[in-house]
Design a protein around this motif. Structure first.
Motif, mmCIF file in Angstrom:
data_model
loop_
_atom_site.group_PDB
_atom_site.id
_atom_site.type_symbol
_atom_site.label_atom_id
_atom_site.label_comp_id
_atom_site.label_asym_id
_atom_site.label_seq_id
_atom_site.Cartn_x
_atom_site.Cartn_y
_atom_site.Cartn_z
ATOM 1 N N LYS A 42 -6.388 -13.923 -29.364
ATOM 2 C CA LYS A 42 -6.824 -15.203 -28.991
ATOM 3 C C LYS A 42 -8.134 -15.536 -29.210
ATOM 4 N N LEU A 43 -8.321 -16.847 -29.798
ATOM 5 C CA LEU A 43 -9.634 -17.487 -30.025
ATOM 6 C C LEU A 43 -10.426 -17.504 -28.759
ATOM 7 N N ILE A 44 -11.649 -16.686 -28.900
ATOM 8 C CA ILE A 44 -12.494 -16.990 -27.601
ATOM 9 C C ILE A 44 -13.824 -17.399 -27.658
ATOM 10 N N GLY A 45 -14.263 -17.715 -29.159
ATOM 11 C CA GLY A 45 -15.451 -18.373 -29.287
ATOM 12 C C GLY A 45 -15.620 -18.637 -30.941
ATOM 13 N N MET A 46 -17.033 -18.993 -31.173
ATOM 14 C CA MET A 46 -17.334 -19.283 -32.695
ATOM 15 C C MET A 46 -18.680 -18.735 -32.567
ATOM 16 N N VAL A 47 -19.125 -18.056 -33.722
ATOM 17 C CA VAL A 47 -20.405 -18.041 -34.403
ATOM 18 C C VAL A 47 -20.895 -18.672 -35.401
ATOM 19 N N THR A 48 -21.896 -19.443 -35.051
ATOM 20 C CA THR A 48 -22.682 -20.351 -36.209
ATOM 21 C C THR A 48 -23.917 -19.918 -36.619
ATOM 22 N N ASP A 49 -24.496 -20.242 -37.768
ATOM 23 C CA ASP A 49 -25.624 -19.716 -38.176
ATOM 24 C C ASP A 49 -26.789 -20.228 -37.038
ATOM 25 N N ARG A 50 -26.523 -21.483 -36.583
ATOM 26 C CA ARG A 50 -27.352 -21.783 -35.422
ATOM 27 C C ARG A 50 -27.430 -20.887 -34.454
ATOM 28 N N CYS A 53 -29.463 -17.957 -34.867
ATOM 29 C CA CYS A 53 -30.911 -18.450 -34.849
ATOM 30 C C CYS A 53 -31.419 -18.972 -33.333
ATOM 31 N N CYS A 54 -30.707 -19.754 -32.613
ATOM 32 C CA CYS A 54 -31.129 -20.051 -31.385
ATOM 33 C C CYS A 54 -30.932 -18.749 -30.165
ATOM 34 N N ARG A 55 -29.671 -18.354 -30.316
ATOM 35 C CA ARG A 55 -29.710 -17.179 -29.237
ATOM 36 C C ARG A 55 -30.040 -15.863 -29.661
ATOM 37 N N GLY A 56 -30.530 -15.765 -31.016
ATOM 38 C CA GLY A 56 -30.888 -14.419 -31.438
ATOM 39 C C GLY A 56 -32.585 -14.330 -31.726
ATOM 40 N N VAL A 57 -32.696 -14.942 -33.062
ATOM 41 C CA VAL A 57 -33.942 -14.996 -33.609
ATOM 42 C C VAL A 57 -35.056 -15.676 -32.574
ATOM 43 N N ALA A 58 -34.823 -16.772 -32.094
ATOM 44 C CA ALA A 58 -35.706 -17.776 -31.194
ATOM 45 C C ALA A 58 -36.068 -17.123 -29.957
ATOM 46 N N GLU A 59 -35.183 -16.239 -29.556
ATOM 47 C CA GLU A 59 -35.397 -15.552 -28.286
ATOM 48 C C GLU A 59 -35.852 -14.043 -28.373
ATOM 49 N N GLY A 60 -36.435 -13.658 -29.729
ATOM 50 C CA GLY A 60 -37.118 -12.561 -29.861
ATOM 51 C C GLY A 60 -36.305 -11.495 -29.761
ATOM 52 N N ARG A 61 -35.097 -11.348 -29.834
ATOM 53 C CA ARG A 61 -33.868 -10.176 -29.514
ATOM 54 C C ARG A 61 -33.940 -9.210 -30.865
ATOM 55 N N ASP A 62 -33.574 -8.135 -30.448
ATOM 56 C CA ASP A 62 -33.483 -7.046 -31.619
ATOM 57 C C ASP A 62 -32.066 -7.573 -32.389
ATOM 58 N N LEU A 63 -31.968 -8.202 -33.302
ATOM 59 C CA LEU A 63 -30.904 -8.590 -34.100
ATOM 60 C C LEU A 63 -29.907 -7.531 -34.299
ATOM 61 N N SER A 64 -30.388 -6.282 -34.773
ATOM 62 C CA SER A 64 -29.672 -5.224 -35.326
ATOM 63 C C SER A 64 -28.694 -4.764 -33.975
ATOM 64 N N SER A 65 -29.180 -4.871 -32.754
ATOM 65 C CA SER A 65 -28.402 -4.588 -31.520
ATOM 66 C C SER A 65 -27.360 -5.688 -31.001
ATOM 67 N N LEU A 66 -27.400 -6.735 -31.372
ATOM 68 C CA LEU A 66 -26.441 -7.973 -30.884
ATOM 69 C C LEU A 66 -25.202 -7.664 -31.597
ATOM 70 N N THR A 67 -24.348 -8.404 -30.962
ATOM 71 C CA THR A 67 -22.908 -8.365 -31.246
ATOM 72 C C THR A 67 -22.469 -9.944 -31.450
ATOM 73 N N ALA A 68 -21.340 -10.261 -31.941
ATOM 74 C CA ALA A 68 -21.026 -11.741 -31.891
ATOM 75 C C ALA A 68 -20.853 -12.171 -30.491
ATOM 76 N N ARG A 69 -20.288 -11.335 -29.651
ATOM 77 C CA ARG A 69 -20.167 -11.874 -28.252
ATOM 78 C C ARG A 69 -21.574 -12.425 -27.338
ATOM 79 N N ASP A 70 -22.897 -11.637 -27.977
ATOM 80 C CA ASP A 70 -23.937 -11.894 -27.465
ATOM 81 C C ASP A 70 -24.394 -13.375 -27.891
#
Length: 138
Positions: A42-50, A53-70
């Motif tokens: 099932k299609l449960i979501g979409m990950v965009t470049d935005r 940026c907005c949910r990973g980079v701008a929040e200062g999170r460790d990008l290497s530990s994040l997943t698509a779900r995050d």
């Protein structure tokens, strides 16, 4: 015109557990702006470049530990491949979407309808109005 005549056929999926670096590589290698996220067929979501940026980079999170779900956007609007292009454009305008997944009658994702596809398929005036609508500040 039907959506299937305008859409980009096929697409690359990722799982919700795909690492963010994997997702970013898909975006880069496929030269695309979004990756559908699928789970249990099932299609449960979409990950965009935005999203990255907005949910990973701008929040200062460790990008290497994040997943698509995050970082993914849930509740994805989609259309049928046999829908009239006008109705799909209306849905995209209402939701301010530049890309929308396309499903076949078996609820299998068969493509993506993007702003670029529309500018190449729709009459120039309709394409211009659509581009202006989905690009408007909100």
């Amino acid at each position: 015109m039907k959506v299937k005549q305008a859409m980009h056929k096929g697409c690359t999926w990722c799982s919700p557990d795909s690492s963010l670096p994997e997702v970013a590589k898909i975006l880069r290698d496929e030269d695309i702006g979004s990756v559908p996220v699928g789970e249990n067929d099932k299609l449960i979501g979409m990950v965009t470049d935005r999203d990255i940026c907005c949910r990973g980079v701008a929040e200062g999170r460790d990008l290497s530990s994040l997943t698509a779900r995050d970082v993914m956007t849930e509740g994805v609007a989609w259309c049928w491949e046999d829908d009239d292009l006008d109705s799909a454009l209306q849905k995209m305008e209402e939701n301010q979407l530049r890309r929308m997944p396309v499903m076949n009658s078996e609820k299998r994702m068969v493509g993506i309808l993007s702003l670029g596809d529309i500018t190449h398929s729709a009459p120039p005036q309709q394409a211009a109005e659509f581009a202006s609508s989905v690009s408007a500040h909100h």
